[in-house]
Design an enzyme around this catalytic site. Sequence first.
Site, PDB file in Angstrom:
ATOM      1  N   ASP A   1      32.357  -3.511 -38.557  1.00 20.46           N
ATOM      2  CA  ASP A   1      32.890  -3.811 -39.885  1.00 20.46           C
ATOM      3  C   ASP A   1      32.016  -4.874 -40.532  1.00 20.46           C
ATOM      4  O   ASP A   1      31.118  -5.428 -39.888  1.00 20.46           O
ATOM      5  CB  ASP A   1      34.344  -4.283 -39.807  1.00 20.46           C
TER       6      ASP A   1
ATOM      7  N   LYS B   1      34.783  11.563 -51.132  1.00 20.46           N
ATOM      8  CA  LYS B   1      35.613  12.193 -50.120  1.00 20.46           C
ATOM      9  C   LYS B   1      35.447  13.710 -50.123  1.00 20.46           C
ATOM     10  O   LYS B   1      35.496  14.352 -49.065  1.00 20.46           O
ATOM     11  CB  LYS B   1      37.081  11.804 -50.318  1.00 20.46           C
TER      12      LYS B   1
ATOM     13  N   TYR C   1      35.197   7.772 -56.095  1.00 21.87           N
ATOM     14  CA  TYR C   1      36.012   7.871 -54.881  1.00 21.87           C
ATOM     15  C   TYR C   1      36.316   9.318 -54.476  1.00 21.87           C
ATOM     16  O   TYR C   1      35.939   9.741 -53.371  1.00 21.87           O
ATOM     17  CB  TYR C   1      37.288   7.058 -55.035  1.00 21.87           C
TER      18      TYR C   1
END
Length: 261
Positions: free
Chosen positions: A33, A158, A154
């Site tokens: 991360d 996806k 976004y």
Amino acid sequence: MTRTYIVTGSASGIGAATANLLKEAGNNVIGVDLRNADVEADLSTPEGRSAAVARAVELAGGNVDAAIACAGISAPAPITVAVNFFGVTDFLTALAPTLAKSSAPRAAVVSSMASLQPNSPELVEAMLAGNEEEALRIGKELADQGPQTGYLNYPSSKRALSRWVRRESISPAFAGAGIPLNAVAPGTVLSAMTRELLATPEGRAMVDENVPMPLNGHSEPEVIARLLIWLTSEENTHTTGQTIYTDGGADATLRGDDIWS
């Protein structure tokens, strides 16, 4: 049997839930991360991705059984494309040769119910062509038109990710190496990403209009984590190339009963 997992986005949300459940089951987990992880790296850049893979493999002693890519953001900006698509696909592509050494290699990613929402076909095609420079340029053009148009970064990221999973799942690098590759597509998950949006009645109404979830409503991150863990377990030998909508019925509500005609 203890397995070694690499989990991106391990510091929060679905990634944290996944890493925690895997550890509770006795597995070795290497978290990746931006901060608060075993490997701290910026997956929005090619250099960050390469460094993250190298360090994670090093920490694993060269032996990795599964990878679960949960890292993602929803900003109405091109960085969403960089993290959600290239931060996943470049990472897994670089990791695939190491995964292939496992006796039961597996990979899974987090897509989204947003993969079914309106998107920018031009942006999706740029991502699928592997042209990050062009994809970021298009993403910036969308963002420059304001947050509503910028949001297209976004769902486009996806949609491209789910298509990449479908395409690459049957490639020599994955199917040819015995690696099932799948995506899980959540509906609305209770996490830091959605907390502000769900904090008001107006926000909840807007979310539920766009992502109706008749079965049990909004989900906890662990709901998604459990499916990701099964998909990357030794039990999954033949499920591959799928985007599984773990969305409380949003897909069925919005697209109806016939998606084949």
